[in-house]
Design an enzyme around this catalytic site. Sequence first.
Site, mmCIF file in Angstrom:
data_model
loop_
_atom_site.group_PDB
_atom_site.id
_atom_site.type_symbol
_atom_site.label_atom_id
_atom_site.label_comp_id
_atom_site.label_asym_id
_atom_site.label_seq_id
_atom_site.Cartn_x
_atom_site.Cartn_y
_atom_site.Cartn_z
ATOM 1 N N ARG A 2 -20.930 6.535 24.245
ATOM 2 C CA ARG A 2 -19.483 6.539 24.366
ATOM 3 C C ARG A 2 -18.907 7.925 24.102
ATOM 4 O O ARG A 2 -18.165 8.474 24.910
ATOM 5 C CB ARG A 2 -18.914 5.544 23.367
ATOM 6 C CG ARG A 2 -17.408 5.420 23.385
ATOM 7 C CD ARG A 2 -16.971 4.518 22.243
ATOM 8 N NE ARG A 2 -17.803 3.319 22.229
ATOM 9 C CZ ARG A 2 -17.725 2.369 23.128
ATOM 10 N NH1 ARG A 2 -16.836 2.442 24.091
ATOM 11 N NH2 ARG A 2 -18.537 1.325 23.076
ATOM 12 N N THR A 3 -19.281 8.504 22.988
ATOM 13 C CA THR A 3 -18.739 9.816 22.625
ATOM 14 C C THR A 3 -19.187 10.885 23.620
ATOM 15 O O THR A 3 -18.385 11.703 24.078
ATOM 16 C CB THR A 3 -19.183 10.199 21.197
ATOM 17 O OG1 THR A 3 -18.763 9.175 20.294
ATOM 18 C CG2 THR A 3 -18.580 11.515 20.774
ATOM 19 N N LYS B 273 -39.875 20.670 18.284
ATOM 20 C CA LYS B 273 -40.776 21.817 18.109
ATOM 21 C C LYS B 273 -40.448 22.590 16.840
ATOM 22 O O LYS B 273 -40.957 23.687 16.612
ATOM 23 C CB LYS B 273 -40.688 22.745 19.324
ATOM 24 C CG LYS B 273 -41.225 22.127 20.612
ATOM 25 C CD LYS B 273 -41.184 23.101 21.772
ATOM 26 C CE LYS B 273 -41.458 22.377 23.092
ATOM 27 N NZ LYS B 273 -41.110 23.198 24.256
ATOM 28 N N ARG C 58 -23.634 16.328 18.209
ATOM 29 C CA ARG C 58 -23.829 15.141 17.376
ATOM 30 C C ARG C 58 -25.160 15.299 16.669
ATOM 31 O O ARG C 58 -26.171 15.610 17.324
ATOM 32 C CB ARG C 58 -23.884 13.901 18.250
ATOM 33 C CG ARG C 58 -24.084 12.624 17.462
ATOM 34 C CD ARG C 58 -22.804 11.896 17.431
ATOM 35 N NE ARG C 58 -22.825 10.578 16.898
ATOM 36 C CZ ARG C 58 -21.784 9.760 16.997
ATOM 37 N NH1 ARG C 58 -20.711 10.143 17.647
ATOM 38 N NH2 ARG C 58 -21.800 8.571 16.459
ATOM 39 N N HIS D 174 -16.176 12.844 12.018
ATOM 40 C CA HIS D 174 -16.160 12.586 13.459
ATOM 41 C C HIS D 174 -14.731 12.906 13.912
ATOM 42 O O HIS D 174 -13.965 12.013 14.279
ATOM 43 C CB HIS D 174 -16.516 11.122 13.712
ATOM 44 C CG HIS D 174 -16.683 10.777 15.148
ATOM 45 N ND1 HIS D 174 -16.780 11.723 16.150
ATOM 46 C CD2 HIS D 174 -16.769 9.577 15.777
ATOM 47 C CE1 HIS D 174 -16.920 11.110 17.308
ATOM 48 N NE2 HIS D 174 -16.902 9.827 17.108
#
Lengths: 307, 307, 307
Positions: free
Chosen positions: B51-52, B80, B101, B129
């Site tokens: 969604r974001t 890595k 995120r 957020h």
Amino acid sequence: MRHLLNPLDFSLEETGQLLDLAKDIEDNLPEYSHVCNGKKLATLFYEPSTRTRLSFEAAMLNLGGSVLGFSSADSSSASKGESVADTIRVISCYADICAMRHPKEGAPLVAANYSGIPVINAGDGGHQHPTQTLTDLLSIRSLKGRLNDLTIGLCGDLKFGRTVHSLINALVRYENIKFILISPPELRVPEYIREDVLRANNIEFIEMDSLDDAMPDLDILYMTRVQKERFFNEEDYIRLKDCYILDKKKMKLAKEDMYVLHPLPRVNEISVEVDDDKRAAYFKQAQYGVYVRMALIMTLLEVNKPC
Amino acid sequence: MRHLLNPLDFSLEETGQLLDLAKDIEDNLPEYSHVCNGKKLATLFYEPSTRTRLSFEAAMLNLGGSVLGFSSADSSSASKGESVADTIRVISCYADICAMRHPKEGAPLVAANYSGIPVINAGDGGHQHPTQTLTDLLSIRSLKGRLNDLTIGLCGDLKFGRTVHSLINALVRYENIKFILISPPELRVPEYIREDVLRANNIEFIEMDSLDDAMPDLDILYMTRVQKERFFNEEDYIRLKDCYILDKKKMKLAKEDMYVLHPLPRVNEISVEVDDDKRAAYFKQAQYGVYVRMALIMTLLEVNKPC
Amino acid sequence: MRHLLNPLDFSLEETGQLLDLAKDIEDNLPEYSHVCNGKKLATLFYEPSTRTRLSFEAAMLNLGGSVLGFSSADSSSASKGESVADTIRVISCYADICAMRHPKEGAPLVAANYSGIPVINAGDGGHQHPTQTLTDLLSIRSLKGRLNDLTIGLCGDLKFGRTVHSLINALVRYENIKFILISPPELRVPEYIREDVLRANNIEFIEMDSLDDAMPDLDILYMTRVQKERFFNEEDYIRLKDCYILDKKKMKLAKEDMYVLHPLPRVNEISVEVDDDKRAAYFKQAQYGVYVRMALIMTLLEVNKPC
């Protein structure tokens, strides 16, 4: 139709033209922002490599083109048992050019044989990664202003590192190149590089195991990672690893116009304290990677700069 | 260069300008369709959040820009062992702005410290957020016409819900805001919110455990999920959960111009029978999320509306 | 607002118009390169299908639109327990049209009921895959110049293959179509196809188990895979499988203007030696898939060719 499968697919002259184009792109970026309008790049990454994939995508977007593809084999049809030959014939219906990363050596070559669009090898197993080599060449030329008359230090795992082997192969085509090969004895360049590439081309080279000793002579220092699992025993690893970590103290031994490169990602082989040194060029190198891929896409698509 | 790492990074005045721009975008969408031509957004999602991520991508595409990135850590170089600091320095060569995120609190802050491009925190662990908070503010202002003089009901898990904490922090900056905090006793807002945020700012608030009782006074009802695993025992959960499910019957107790918001995804805390109520605004909220992200991208890139 | 959920959602006349548009797109591709400027396609793939997803994305990019979405459920909010109904209402805020692939039959239908944008079923479980059927129709019409008066051979697993069932359903709407159904006895078309589709529409058909025998009469040979696990025992599989592998020898039995189609991916049911035969049209079929999806997106978005 041309592909790019091996670092030496382009002749010395063609490589020069490509690097010239990349340089012009760097200097006149906005003039190239629409040259690939309506063209599509397919990024076919059968194993993940964010850096390389995003570099290709940034390159195509910078040219005004668009991008489709997949970023790992999980989300591809490969799991249904389709051959690379069949996949590329279908992808040829979807895109104008493709960049392929594959865990199997030779997969991009197979693809090229069946493809209706130019194929760029974006890394096939431990085999080849030609756009890294082109990035390295552009970085050196941009930073030093030339690809001749240079003393290049290559440091770290010179035995297994394909990046280093490709770069040596590419640089021996230029004049008056001297290599200083810096590694623990266990990780020296393979015999065929020494014989078939360096000696066969009459290239001057020295092998040494001290980075400190090498520093004062270098025009370029190309660092690579020394992986613990490459060593025969833990003892050797502990004894040797610090010798191959570049730090501020070692940088003091180097020339003022020496530049440090690294294919990235680094783990700890370059201390973060070096990052602010104006000679640390490994992040700038990522930017050159975008320019050279832009030039490559244009070249393979036979797209020209607008007059 | 500005970043957006915390919901309060923008002053009250700057937030007002951002919301004004978002409002103008809503009203005149086509006029903004080329303002970010040639600009690239990198979506760096170290944990999935469709969604974001898609909201950011839709925002950038609406502005005429393009998008590259990854949607989970699996397909990134994080595996890595590369540091966030190194990754962002490379991404700065590929894109003009990024949304990150990350499961670790503070990762976007680290990125911002090394970045050559604006960094938007798209959620860092249970921490912040900020674009959700901006979305909530725009939703409330658009639906009610103001951010002052409002009685805001917050319902559900008020103890662990970062969305709720951020929204409270953002709303206490406006005048004459009254909160009704509706939750089971186990899930009340933390003490620091009560003391350092609400009482310290002289904000009127009531804590109650009945959604029914709260309904008649509300201008906005902000619903969140009550997760079973937050309860001390199954018995309490079963006893309490129905009290916090919004249904038609509860909606009858509310004002005609009260609006229901929810950060989504919902599971069952809002009955689907409420979806057709004209006061159900939680899907419209997703649309506001696109407008506010468009405004944010423009603000951070210092791009203006064409005259 | 129209959706495409089943292959027969479009009437015979509407299908004809769609195929006409696809044909015009093939002939005049550059004229369509901006018709969807500013439009966004969401590719919602709850299970991976690279070929189908990339075909949709290529189609939208060819029309000048852009693309966002996800390529597997892992990187979507589905894992958080969100319903398809809620997801599509949010996606309706992000995109102008969507293509949905879902492992559950009927999921795209549910989505369509709640969607604010046209929904294209890109495959729902073993149920429907209408854009494959449209691709097949366009391929046949383009290769043979007509959809009437044809003898169509369908070969392989006719019992479980949804592609074959959909194609039969679509072709019985045309005049003077004759089917030759070639399969091992275990894998014949289901009774309801024989009775409710073929006999109910007075369609001439022959069932046979020899591909060799069928070859001379065919105008189109539609190959599908015979999966080992479909057989009752290994013995039958070994005995029968070679009969259903198309090779050069079998191709010699066919007409000069017979064309071979296959939904792909193939495994070994068409020998690679056939690929160079000018009648092998299964890779060209992938190209038709792009054209027909371009026509479909335009139709559902009610976008017209510029005058």
